[in-house]
Design an enzyme around this catalytic site. Structure first.
Site, short mmCIF file in Angstrom:
data_model
loop_
_atom_site.label_atom_id
_atom_site.label_comp_id
_atom_site.label_asym_id
_atom_site.label_seq_id
_atom_site.Cartn_x
_atom_site.Cartn_y
_atom_site.Cartn_z
N SER A 78 0.85 -1.18 0.00
CA SER A 78 0.00 0.00 0.00
C SER A 78 0.89 1.24 0.00
O SER A 78 2.11 1.15 -0.02
CB SER A 78 -0.91 0.01 1.24
OG SER A 78 -0.12 0.11 2.43
N LYS A 79 0.26 2.41 0.02
CA LYS A 79 1.04 3.65 -0.02
C LYS A 79 2.02 3.76 1.14
O LYS A 79 3.10 4.30 1.00
CB LYS A 79 0.09 4.86 -0.03
CG LYS A 79 -0.64 5.05 -1.35
CD LYS A 79 -1.46 6.32 -1.36
CE LYS A 79 -2.13 6.54 -2.71
NZ LYS A 79 -2.93 7.78 -2.75
#
Length: 465
Positions: free
Chosen positions: A238-239
Site C-alpha cells: 500500500s502507499k
C-alpha cells in the site's frame, strides 16, 4: 522465432512499483534474447481510464528508460478489429448470443448460492438460435465442456484447470463493446506476442484466454506469472509501504537505474550479487529463475542501493537530475563544472538526489541568518580571532583550490596552537549558515573566491557587533 514481450497496463491509476517490475522483467527478457518489447495501453474501461493516467504511465516508463520497440497501442482504437474477430467466432460456432436479462442472471446466482454451488452462468443460451425481442444480447465464448487446460507457467510450473470449472465468458457486452479478456487475446494474437510476463493475479484468466486462442487457431504464448510484492510486514503493498506512483520515486531523488536494480532483485537473484548495472541485468536476467514466492518491499534497501548507484556513477550522470532537483528549490544552476564538484563533495553524505539538492542549496543562496546553536557553540572569544586571521589569509590567496585553501586554514591553526575543528566550524557557519557541509576547503573551493570572501566578510561584521 523472434521473442516478443509486452507490457499492457490499464490507465485507471498511476504506474506503481509492481507494474514497473512487470515492465522491467518483460523488457529484460526481450533485450536478453534480442527480441522486441511492445507497449499496449488497455483502456477499454472507459469509465475509469483517464488521459492523465496514460500520460503518467508513459512518463514513468520514459523516466525508467524502458523504451518500447513498438507502441503504445491503444485498445480503444482497435474496436473494429475486435468486432471482426467476434464475428469470426460467431460464424465458426465458438461464440453465441445470450439474451439473459440481468434479473434472470441474478436469480440464477441466488439459487446457486442457496444450494452451496459456485455462482456461474449455466449455458442456457449456448445451443439456442432464436432471439428475444427487446433484449440486446451479449456475446459469450463457447468454452469447451470437458477436458483440461494446462498452463506450463515458467514461474509457477504446471498448473491445470478443468474446463468444467470455466463458464462461458462474455466477450462482447450488450452495447457491443468488447471485454478485457477477449481484447487481450486478440491483441496478443495480432501483435505476435511469444511470451506473456505479468502478475500472478492474472493466472486465473489464462485458461480462458488459451481456450479462445485455440478456437482462433493460434498457438498460445509462453506464460510467466510473477508473484506479488508485499510490504515489509507481509501485508498487501500500500502507499505506506511504497506503493506510490513511479514518478514519486523520481521526485524523491531516486535514480531510475537504482529503482530497476532494486526491483530486479524482488523475486530474482544472481548469487549474492546486489548491485547491478542495466547492462548486467540484461545479460544475466533469466525469467525461469524467478521465485514463485511473494517478495517484500523494503524502502531502506532501495535507499541503500540508490546511494550505491550515486557513488559509482560518473558524476556527470548525476548532474541533470541534481539540476532538476535544485530547480524544484527555485535555484537555477547552469554551471555543469560546479555541479560536478557538488556531486563529488556531497554524494557520500546524501542517499538521494533530493537530499543532495536540499543540502546543497547554500552553494547558490547566501545565508540570511546563522544557526543560533552553532553560533553560541562555535563563535567565541577564542575562535573569532582565528576566524578573522583565516579570512585575511584567504583574501590574499591567488590559487583558489581546495589544497591551497587547506594550507591557509591549517597554517592559522598551527600558529595559534588550536585545532582544525575550532576554526572550520565558524567558517562553515559563515558561508553555509549552519554547521553541516563537505570538508571546508572543498566547500570554499566550490563556492569560489568572490562568494566565499563576501560571506566571510558579512559574518565577520555581524559577529563583531
Amino acid at each position: 522465432m523472434i521473442v516478443r514481450t509486452r507490457f499492457a497496463p490499464s490507465p485507471t491509476g498511476f504506474l506503481h512499483i509492481g507494474g514497473l517490475r512487470t515492465a522491467l522483467f518483460s523488457w529484460l527478457y526481450a533485450r536478453r534474447h534480442a527480441g522486441q518489447f511492445v507497449l499496449r495501453i488497455e483502456d477499454t474501461d472507459l469509465e475509469r481510464s483517464t488521459p492523465a493516467a496514460i500520460q503518467q504511465i508513459l512518463e514513468g516508463l520514459e523516466w525508467a528508460g524502458l523504451e518500447a520497440d513498438e507502441g503504445p497501442f491503444y485498445q480503444t482504437k482497435r474496436f473494429d478489429r475486435y468486432k471482426q474477430v467476434i464475428g469470426e467466432l460467431l460464424a465458426s460456432g465458438h461464440a453465441y448470443h445470450c439474451y439473459c436479462t440481468k434479473e434472470e442472471l441474478a436469480e440464477l446466482r441466488a439459487a446457486q448460492m442457496a444450494h452451496g454451488e459456485k455462482p456461474r452462468y449455466d449455458g442456457r443460451w449456448r445451443d439456442r438460435t432464436d432471439a428475444r425481442p427487446g433484449v440486446e444480447p451479449v456475446v459469450r465464448f463457447k468454452n469447451p465442456l470437458s477436458g483440461e487446460v494446462v498452463v506450463d507457467d515458467v514461474v509457477h510450473g504446471r498448473v491445470v484447470f478443468q474446463n468444467t470449472e470455466l463458464d462461458d465468458l462474455i466477450i462482447a457486452r450488450s452495447d457491443g463493446s468488447p471485454t478485457y479478456n477477449f481484447c487481450v487475446v486478440v491483441d496478443d494474437m495480432d501483435m505476435g506476442i511469444t511470451h506473456v510476463i505479468r502478475g500472478d493475479d492474472h493466472l486465473n484468466n489464462t485458461p480462458r484466454q488459451i481456450n479462445m486462442l485455440l478456437a482462433l487457431g493460434q498457438t498460445p504464448p509462453v506464460y510467466a506469472h510473477l508473484p506479488m510484492i508485499l510490504g515489509a510486514d507481509g501485508a498487501k503493498l500500500s502507499k505506506r509501504h511504497g506503493a506510490v506512483s513511479v514518478l514519486q520515486y523520481r521526485d524523491d531523488g531516486f535514480l531510475p537505474e537504482a529503482v530497476l536494480n532494486y526491483l530486479v532483485r524482488l523475486g530474482w537473484s544472481h548469487g549474492d550479487q546486489e548491485y547491478f548495472t542495466i547492462e548486467e541485468m540484461v545479460r544475466l536476467f533469466d525469467i525461469a529463475a524467478v521465485n514463485k514466492s511473494a517478495s517484500a518491499f523494503n524502502v531502506d534497501k532501495l535507499t541503500w542501493l540508490n546511494q550505491q548507484h550515486m557513488m559509482r556513477a560518473p558524476p556527470e550522470r548525476l548532474v541533470p537530475s541534481l539540476r532538476w532537483q535544485l530547480d524544484r528549490e527555485g535555484i537555477e544552476a547552469n554551471d555543469d563544472a560546479q555541479l560536478v564538484q557538488i556531486v563529488l563533495a556531497q554524494r557520500e553524505r546524501a542517499k538521494t538526489l533530493r537530499e543532495m539538492a536540499v543540502n546543497s542549496v547554500f552553494f547558490f543562496r547566501e545565508p540570511t541568518a546563522y544557526d543560533d546553536k552553532g553560533v553560541r557553540k562555535h563563535v567565541t572569544a577564542e575562535t573569532l580571532p582565528l576566524f578573522a586571521e583565516a579570512a585575511d589569509g584567504l583574501a590574499e590567496l591567488h590559487d583558489w583550490t581546495a589544497p591551497a585553501i587547506h594550507e591557509v586554514i591549517s597554517a592559522v591553526v598551527a600558529r595559534n596552537a588550536s585545532s582544525l575543528g575550532k576554526l572550520a566550524q565558524p567558517i562553515r557557519l559563515a558561508v553555509c549558515g549552519h554547521t553541516i557541509s563537505p570538508p571546508i576547503d572543498m566547500t570554499l573551493a566550490i563556492l569560489g573566491k568572490e562568494v566565499s570572501l563576501r560571506r566571510l566578510a558579512r559574518a565577520r561584521a555581524v559577529w563583531a557587533t
